[in-house]
Design a protein around this motif. Structure first.
Motif, PDB file in Angstrom:
ATOM      1  N   GLY A 242     -18.410 -10.557  -4.584  1.00 37.31           N
ATOM      2  CA  GLY A 242     -18.597  -9.310  -3.861  1.00 37.31           C
ATOM      3  C   GLY A 242     -18.084  -9.357  -2.440  1.00 37.31           C
ATOM      4  N   SER A 243     -18.668  -8.531  -1.599  1.00 36.77           N
ATOM      5  CA  SER A 243     -18.180  -8.326  -0.239  1.00 36.77           C
ATOM      6  C   SER A 243     -18.235  -9.586   0.613  1.00 36.77           C
ATOM      7  CB  SER A 243     -19.001  -7.219   0.432  1.00 36.77           C
ATOM      8  OG  SER A 243     -18.929  -6.014  -0.312  1.00 36.77           O
ATOM      9  N   SER A 244     -19.202 -10.447   0.403  1.00 33.07           N
ATOM     10  CA  SER A 244     -19.378 -11.622   1.259  1.00 33.07           C
ATOM     11  C   SER A 244     -18.218 -12.602   1.185  1.00 33.07           C
ATOM     12  CB  SER A 244     -20.691 -12.348   0.904  1.00 33.07           C
ATOM     13  OG  SER A 244     -20.648 -12.824  -0.430  1.00 33.07           O
ATOM     14  N   VAL A 245     -17.457 -12.568   0.104  1.00 26.85           N
ATOM     15  CA  VAL A 245     -16.301 -13.454  -0.032  1.00 26.85           C
ATOM     16  C   VAL A 245     -14.992 -12.660  -0.090  1.00 26.85           C
ATOM     17  CG1 VAL A 245     -16.202 -13.642  -2.558  1.00 26.85           C
ATOM     18  CG2 VAL A 245     -15.608 -15.635  -1.162  1.00 26.85           C
ATOM     19  N   GLY A 246     -15.066 -11.380   0.225  1.00 25.22           N
ATOM     20  CA  GLY A 246     -13.867 -10.551   0.268  1.00 25.22           C
ATOM     21  C   GLY A 246     -13.628  -9.702  -0.960  1.00 25.22           C
ATOM     22  N   GLY A 247     -14.417  -9.913  -2.008  1.00 24.28           N
ATOM     23  CA  GLY A 247     -14.311  -9.082  -3.200  1.00 24.28           C
ATOM     24  C   GLY A 247     -13.221  -9.483  -4.170  1.00 24.28           C
ATOM     25  N   ALA A 248     -13.194  -8.778  -5.287  1.00 20.11           N
ATOM     26  CA  ALA A 248     -12.183  -8.963  -6.331  1.00 20.11           C
ATOM     27  C   ALA A 248     -11.351  -7.693  -6.422  1.00 20.11           C
ATOM     28  CB  ALA A 248     -12.848  -9.257  -7.676  1.00 20.11           C
ATOM     29  N   MET A 249     -10.045  -7.852  -6.570  1.00 17.51           N
ATOM     30  CA  MET A 249      -9.168  -6.702  -6.773  1.00 17.51           C
ATOM     31  C   MET A 249      -9.157  -6.348  -8.251  1.00 17.51           C
ATOM     32  SD  MET A 249      -6.988  -4.332  -6.033  1.00 17.51           S
ATOM     33  CE  MET A 249      -6.384  -4.573  -4.342  1.00 17.51           C
ATOM     34  N   ILE A 250      -9.442  -5.090  -8.559  1.00 19.79           N
ATOM     35  CA  ILE A 250      -9.461  -4.607  -9.931  1.00 19.79           C
ATOM     36  C   ILE A 250      -8.333  -3.601 -10.115  1.00 19.79           C
ATOM     37  CG2 ILE A 250     -10.860  -3.568 -11.749  1.00 19.79           C
ATOM     38  CD1 ILE A 250     -12.113  -6.095 -10.551  1.00 19.79           C
ATOM     39  N   ILE A 251      -7.527  -3.800 -11.151  1.00 17.66           N
ATOM     40  CA  ILE A 251      -6.466  -2.852 -11.482  1.00 17.66           C
ATOM     41  C   ILE A 251      -6.618  -2.458 -12.952  1.00 17.66           C
ATOM     42  CG2 ILE A 251      -3.982  -2.421 -11.612  1.00 17.66           C
ATOM     43  CD1 ILE A 251      -3.578  -4.577  -9.501  1.00 17.66           C
ATOM     44  N   ILE A 252      -6.767  -1.161 -13.194  1.00 17.75           N
ATOM     45  CA  ILE A 252      -6.890  -0.644 -14.562  1.00 17.75           C
ATOM     46  C   ILE A 252      -5.587   0.069 -14.905  1.00 17.75           C
ATOM     47  CG2 ILE A 252      -8.201   0.826 -16.129  1.00 17.75           C
ATOM     48  CD1 ILE A 252     -10.602   0.498 -14.281  1.00 17.75           C
ATOM     49  N   ARG A 253      -4.916  -0.405 -15.956  1.00 17.24           N
ATOM     50  CA  ARG A 253      -3.621   0.146 -16.360  1.00 17.24           C
ATOM     51  C   ARG A 253      -3.672   0.672 -17.787  1.00 17.24           C
ATOM     52  NH1 ARG A 253      -1.656  -4.464 -13.471  1.00 17.24           N
ATOM     53  NH2 ARG A 253      -0.114  -3.936 -11.857  1.00 17.24           N
ATOM     54  N   ASP A 254      -2.883   1.704 -18.043  1.00 23.04           N
ATOM     55  CA  ASP A 254      -2.619   2.117 -19.417  1.00 23.04           C
ATOM     56  C   ASP A 254      -1.856   0.966 -20.075  1.00 23.04           C
ATOM     57  OD1 ASP A 254      -1.118   3.180 -21.703  1.00 23.04           O
ATOM     58  OD2 ASP A 254      -1.786   5.151 -21.031  1.00 23.04           O
ATOM     59  N   ALA A 255      -2.426   0.394 -21.128  1.00 19.53           N
ATOM     60  CA  ALA A 255      -1.833  -0.796 -21.743  1.00 19.53           C
ATOM     61  C   ALA A 255      -0.481  -0.513 -22.388  1.00 19.53           C
ATOM     62  CB  ALA A 255      -2.788  -1.384 -22.780  1.00 19.53           C
ATOM     63  N   THR A 256      -0.223   0.736 -22.730  1.00 19.05           N
ATOM     64  CA  THR A 256       1.040   1.101 -23.383  1.00 19.05           C
ATOM     65  C   THR A 256       2.153   1.362 -22.379  1.00 19.05           C
ATOM     66  OG1 THR A 256      -0.176   2.090 -25.226  1.00 19.05           O
ATOM     67  CG2 THR A 256       2.141   2.699 -24.981  1.00 19.05           C
ATOM     68  N   THR A 257       1.845   2.113 -21.329  1.00 20.14           N
ATOM     69  CA  THR A 257       2.880   2.524 -20.372  1.00 20.14           C
ATOM     70  C   THR A 257       2.912   1.679 -19.106  1.00 20.14           C
ATOM     71  OG1 THR A 257       1.434   4.094 -19.218  1.00 20.14           O
ATOM     72  CG2 THR A 257       2.610   4.887 -21.175  1.00 20.14           C
ATOM     73  N   GLY A 258       1.822   0.964 -18.826  1.00 16.04           N
ATOM     74  CA  GLY A 258       1.734   0.199 -17.589  1.00 16.04           C
ATOM     75  C   GLY A 258       1.304   1.025 -16.388  1.00 16.04           C
ATOM     76  N   GLU A 259       1.073   2.319 -16.586  1.00 16.92           N
ATOM     77  CA  GLU A 259       0.675   3.198 -15.482  1.00 16.92           C
ATOM     78  C   GLU A 259      -0.682   2.760 -14.925  1.00 16.92           C
ATOM     79  OE1 GLU A 259      -0.665   7.850 -14.691  1.00 16.92           O
ATOM     80  OE2 GLU A 259      -0.002   7.196 -16.690  1.00 16.92           O
ATOM     81  N   ILE A 260      -0.767   2.671 -13.595  1.00 18.87           N
ATOM     82  CA  ILE A 260      -2.037   2.336 -12.957  1.00 18.87           C
ATOM     83  C   ILE A 260      -2.931   3.573 -12.950  1.00 18.87           C
ATOM     84  CG2 ILE A 260      -3.160   1.652 -10.808  1.00 18.87           C
ATOM     85  CD1 ILE A 260      -0.753  -0.093 -10.192  1.00 18.87           C
ATOM     86  N   LEU A 261      -4.071   3.457 -13.584  1.00 20.30           N
ATOM     87  CA  LEU A 261      -5.023   4.564 -13.667  1.00 20.30           C
ATOM     88  C   LEU A 261      -6.066   4.509 -12.554  1.00 20.30           C
ATOM     89  CD1 LEU A 261      -5.590   4.500 -17.538  1.00 20.30           C
ATOM     90  CD2 LEU A 261      -3.927   5.851 -16.241  1.00 20.30           C
ATOM     91  N   ALA A 262      -6.359   3.301 -12.097  1.00 18.48           N
ATOM     92  CA  ALA A 262      -7.324   3.127 -11.006  1.00 18.48           C
ATOM     93  C   ALA A 262      -7.194   1.720 -10.454  1.00 18.48           C
ATOM     94  CB  ALA A 262      -8.758   3.367 -11.497  1.00 18.48           C
ATOM     95  N   LYS A 263      -7.498   1.552  -9.164  1.00 19.72           N
ATOM     96  CA  LYS A 263      -7.533   0.215  -8.584  1.00 19.72           C
ATOM     97  C   LYS A 263      -8.422   0.230  -7.352  1.00 19.72           C
ATOM     98  CE  LYS A 263      -3.408   0.518  -5.618  1.00 19.72           C
ATOM     99  NZ  LYS A 263      -2.129  -0.147  -5.272  1.00 19.72           N
ATOM    100  N   GLY A 264      -8.961  -0.942  -7.037  1.00 18.24           N
ATOM    101  CA  GLY A 264      -9.826  -1.049  -5.871  1.00 18.24           C
ATOM    102  C   GLY A 264     -10.551  -2.379  -5.876  1.00 18.24           C
ATOM    103  N   MET A 265     -11.395  -2.579  -4.860  1.00 14.60           N
ATOM    104  CA  MET A 265     -12.104  -3.842  -4.673  1.00 14.60           C
ATOM    105  C   MET A 265     -13.560  -3.729  -5.129  1.00 14.60           C
ATOM    106  SD  MET A 265      -9.695  -5.662  -3.278  1.00 14.60           S
ATOM    107  CE  MET A 265     -10.639  -7.088  -2.736  1.00 14.60           C
ATOM    108  N   THR A 266     -14.089  -4.846  -5.645  1.00 15.07           N
ATOM    109  CA  THR A 266     -15.527  -4.895  -5.899  1.00 15.07           C
ATOM    110  C   THR A 266     -16.248  -4.975  -4.564  1.00 15.07           C
ATOM    111  OG1 THR A 266     -15.533  -7.319  -6.103  1.00 15.07           O
ATOM    112  CG2 THR A 266     -15.242  -6.040  -8.124  1.00 15.07           C
TER     113      THR A 266
END
Length: 258
Positions: free
Chosen positions: A41-65
């Motif tokens: 979480g925040s105390s160590v800078g968080g994790a980057m999350i990227i959610i993509r359409d598995a077929t097209t590769g389009e990024i649907l959402a991204k952000g930090m925990t």
């Protein structure tokens, strides 16, 4: 003419509203959990999350925990029954709302801990998102194995004199779990049960191996390289926990003169 334009615009608006109505907001919660430890979480800078359409590769959402590492007793000490959650309201997460029209197969990529590049692990999973069917609550938990290791001494590209150091170089490494959790003697994460060593190369060739032991300060492993030879040294520190398979590495280069 004006009436025709009005009709066309009205039809376009209706079509737009119709298309919009097809897309249904769908909530997704993603969490990154350190192997044999707590949440990233925040105390160590968080994790980057990227959610993509598995077929097209389009990024649907991204952000930090964001949030806390979680409740230690709940995560690490209590036995868990089926469907029993190990998170609370403050536990770190990334939450996105994605508008989808049809069931969508997505790839969820997790990079953590994101601010510690030498320790960052990339893990991923895949899941079907169904329009309007939220994946909330505990959400999707992706495990991140390893340790965060930072060599504190010697410093990167330091010029060290054997005469001043009496033919020995102190090696000190800071080591924590991937969530930032503390490693200590006899603690919940017991450093005495972990293997820590420094692999030494001199002028590009294998030279010595130095065993590292827990220091007086928590999260530190220490050892001494004894040498009477000058040269270009590469020091690779690793930590290994045979009980879990967790590993971590950091490297530093130094110049040793007379």
């Amino acid at each position: 003419m004006i009436k025709q334009v009005y009709k066309i615009l009205s039809l376009a608006m209706l079509l737009s509203l119709s298309v919009t109505a097809w897309a249904t907001p769908t909530k997704v919660v993603v969490r990154a959990k350190a192997k044999d430890a707590k949440f990233i979480g925040s105390s160590v800078g968080g994790a980057m999350i990227i959610i993509r359409d598995a077929t097209t590769g389009e990024i649907l959402a991204k952000g930090m925990t964001k949030g806390s590492t979680g409740n230690t007793g709940l995560i690490m000490r209590k036995a868990h029954e089926r469907y029993q959650s190990i998170v609370d309201d403050r536990t770190a997460k990334f939450e996105a709302t994605i508008d989808i029209k049809v069931p969508t197969f997505v790839t969820i990529q997790v990079m953590a801990p994101y601010n510690k590049k030498q320790a960052t692990i990339t893990a991923q999973t895949q899941v079907w998102l169904i329009p309007g069917k939220d994946i909330a609550g505990e959400g999707i938990i992706v495990e991140i194995p390893g340790f965060i290791i930072d060599i504190l001494a010697p410093q990167t590209h330091a010029f060290t004199s054997l005469g001043k150091t009496k033919n020995q170089i102190n090696i000190v490494a800071n080591v924590v779990m991937m969530c930032g959790c503390t490693i200590s003697k006899g603690g919940l994460w017991d450093g005495d049960k972990m293997e820590a060593k420094a692999l030494i190369k001199r002028n590009g060739e294998s030279y010595k191996t130095v065993e590292l032991k827990l220091g007086k300060q928590v999260n530190t492993f220490e050892g001494v390289l004894k040498t009477t030879e000058t040269g270009l040294y590469e020091i690779t520190v690793y930590v290994y926990d045979a009980r879990t398979g967790n590993t971590g590495v950091d490297k530093v280069n130094v110049v040793i003169g007379k």
